[in-house]
Design a protein around this motif. Structure first.
Motif, mmCIF file in Angstrom:
data_model
loop_
_atom_site.group_PDB
_atom_site.id
_atom_site.type_symbol
_atom_site.label_atom_id
_atom_site.label_comp_id
_atom_site.label_asym_id
_atom_site.label_seq_id
_atom_site.Cartn_x
_atom_site.Cartn_y
_atom_site.Cartn_z
ATOM 1 N N ASP A 8 31.268 21.695 36.505
ATOM 2 C CA ASP A 8 29.944 21.978 35.934
ATOM 3 C C ASP A 8 29.454 23.362 36.345
ATOM 4 N N HIS A 9 29.708 23.728 37.594
ATOM 5 C CA HIS A 9 29.273 25.034 38.085
ATOM 6 C C HIS A 9 29.958 26.163 37.322
ATOM 7 N N ILE A 10 31.270 26.049 37.136
ATOM 8 C CA ILE A 10 32.009 27.094 36.419
ATOM 9 C C ILE A 10 31.570 27.175 34.969
ATOM 10 N N VAL A 11 31.413 26.031 34.324
ATOM 11 C CA VAL A 11 31.003 26.010 32.917
ATOM 12 C C VAL A 11 29.628 26.659 32.751
ATOM 13 N N ASN A 12 28.695 26.328 33.635
ATOM 14 C CA ASN A 12 27.352 26.923 33.558
ATOM 15 C C ASN A 12 27.394 28.417 33.840
ATOM 16 N N TRP A 13 28.247 28.814 34.787
ATOM 17 C CA TRP A 13 28.398 30.236 35.105
ATOM 18 C C TRP A 13 28.942 30.997 33.902
ATOM 19 N N LEU A 14 29.943 30.436 33.249
ATOM 20 C CA LEU A 14 30.527 31.068 32.068
ATOM 21 C C LEU A 14 29.488 31.209 30.958
ATOM 22 N N LYS A 15 28.746 30.143 30.718
ATOM 23 C CA LYS A 15 27.761 30.147 29.635
ATOM 24 C C LYS A 15 26.648 31.149 29.905
ATOM 25 N N ASP A 16 26.169 31.172 31.150
ATOM 26 C CA ASP A 16 25.104 32.118 31.511
ATOM 27 C C ASP A 16 25.587 33.556 31.383
ATOM 28 N N TYR A 17 26.820 33.819 31.838
ATOM 29 C CA TYR A 17 27.354 35.181 31.791
ATOM 30 C C TYR A 17 27.480 35.649 30.349
ATOM 31 N N ALA A 18 28.034 34.800 29.497
ATOM 32 C CA ALA A 18 28.224 35.166 28.092
ATOM 33 C C ALA A 18 26.881 35.362 27.386
ATOM 34 N N THR A 19 25.926 34.498 27.676
ATOM 35 C CA THR A 19 24.600 34.604 27.058
ATOM 36 C C THR A 19 23.920 35.903 27.461
ATOM 37 N N ASN A 20 23.987 36.225 28.760
ATOM 38 C CA ASN A 20 23.370 37.466 29.245
ATOM 39 C C ASN A 20 24.072 38.698 28.708
ATOM 40 N N ALA A 21 25.368 38.576 28.433
ATOM 41 C CA ALA A 21 26.137 39.706 27.895
ATOM 42 C C ALA A 21 25.955 39.852 26.388
ATOM 43 N N GLY A 22 25.355 38.852 25.753
ATOM 44 C CA GLY A 22 25.114 38.915 24.320
ATOM 45 C C GLY A 22 26.372 38.785 23.482
ATOM 46 N N VAL A 23 27.351 38.005 23.976
ATOM 47 C CA VAL A 23 28.599 37.820 23.225
ATOM 48 C C VAL A 23 28.651 36.411 22.639
ATOM 49 N N ASN A 24 29.645 36.198 21.776
ATOM 50 C CA ASN A 24 29.755 34.915 21.077
ATOM 51 C C ASN A 24 30.567 33.864 21.827
ATOM 52 N N GLY A 25 31.337 34.302 22.830
ATOM 53 C CA GLY A 25 32.180 33.348 23.541
ATOM 54 C C GLY A 25 33.321 34.039 24.240
ATOM 55 N N PHE A 26 34.490 33.412 24.218
ATOM 56 C CA PHE A 26 35.616 33.886 25.029
ATOM 57 C C PHE A 26 36.928 33.851 24.249
ATOM 58 N N VAL A 27 37.830 34.739 24.632
ATOM 59 C CA VAL A 27 39.207 34.701 24.141
ATOM 60 C C VAL A 27 40.104 34.483 25.354
ATOM 61 N N VAL A 28 41.087 33.591 25.210
ATOM 62 C CA VAL A 28 41.976 33.238 26.317
ATOM 63 C C VAL A 28 43.421 33.261 25.830
ATOM 64 N N GLY A 29 44.279 33.912 26.577
ATOM 65 C CA GLY A 29 45.706 33.868 26.282
ATOM 66 C C GLY A 29 46.295 32.565 26.790
#
Length: 265
Positions: A8-29
């Motif tokens: 939960d901590h990592i998921v919330n951290w990811l979501k907050d970071y992306a929201t603050n950065a103004g991006v749509n999400g993530f790309v993963v290899g």
């Protein structure tokens, strides 16, 4: 480790970071390994757009099969996940025709292995730019800050690292909790940079549990003289990789100009 709370901590951290950065999400290899499987699943849990990218370069079929199994499972569970397949083998082969090979074969093979990782990094950033996404890294704590077992500006070239504070054993704990495919959970860790099935342990000379132990001992200030037998061998391997790869773990050195030299005489 409180696995559910860590997830939960990592998921919330990811979501907050992306929201603050103004991006749509993530790309993963997606490689077919545990680290990319866990990272992509954690990213998917944010509810933001996730693009999973397969980038084979003369890849072992077992890696390809596991990657495809994971992506299929992820798309079934999360509507925000999409995927694409980018075959980089022709790009890699074209690159090899334009550079010269100078040195022993082992050195050439390593240089080309790192080239594979850097071609993949370039591909991920292409898609990141195309869809306004962040490149999520898949390195764990032992790889990133212990033995430096990654390619500088290859799989080390990322925007953020969601699992870099987790030991490999902890990544497996999360993998089990979030139900990563059994085929990935049981597979030998491998960077897949040589086009065969050689494992990370084959390359390093020690397993991840052994490296975690050595990392802990090093953090406690232990030295080689404190051990004997296999423990001494593992600790020596760990220190050799840690020392030789230190340049990957510290900021790029900057030549600072003294103030007095910046004043016109």
């Amino acid at each position: 480790m409180q696995t559910e709370k860590v997830v939960d901590h990592i998921v919330n951290w990811l979501k907050d970071y992306a929201t603050n950065a103004g991006v749509n999400g993530f790309v993963v290899g997606i490689s077919g390994g545990i680290d990319s499987a866990v990272t992509s699943t954690l990213c998917a849990k944010t509810g933001l757009n996730i693009l999973c990218v397969e980038m084979p370069i003369h890849q072992a079929q077992s890696h390809v099969t596991r990657a495809q199994e994971h992506i299929a499972q992820l798309k079934t569970k999360y509507e925000n996940v999409s995927d694409t397949h980018t075959n980089l083998t022709p790009v890699f082969e074209a690159f090899k025709t334009e550079v010269f090979s100078d040195g022993d074969q082992a050195t050439i093979d390593m240089a080309l292995a790192n080239t594979r990782a850097r071609l993949r990094m370039t591909t991920l950033y292409y898609y990141a730019g195309l869809y306004n996404l962040l490149v999520a890294g898949t390195g764990n704590k032992v790889e990133d800050f212990g033995v430096g077992f990654y390619t500088k500006y290859g799989d080390g070239g990322v925007d953020l690292s969601p699992i870099a504070d987790l030991l490999k054993s902890q990544v497996y704990n999360i993998g089990e909790f979030i139900q990563v495919p059994e085929s990935i959970m049981k597979a030998q860790p491998s960077d897949g940079l040589f086009g065969d099935a050689r494992s990370d342990e084959d390359q390093i000379g020690a397993s991840y549990p052994e490296l975690e132990w050595a990392m802990t001992m090093d953090d406690k200030g232990k030295s080689l003289n404190d051990f004997e037998g296999r423990e001494a061998e593992v600790f020596k391997i760990y220190k050799r990789f840690n020392n030789s790869n230190k340049h990957k773990m510290v900021p790029i050195p900057i030549c600072e100009i003294p103030n007095e030299l910046m004043i016109n005489s």
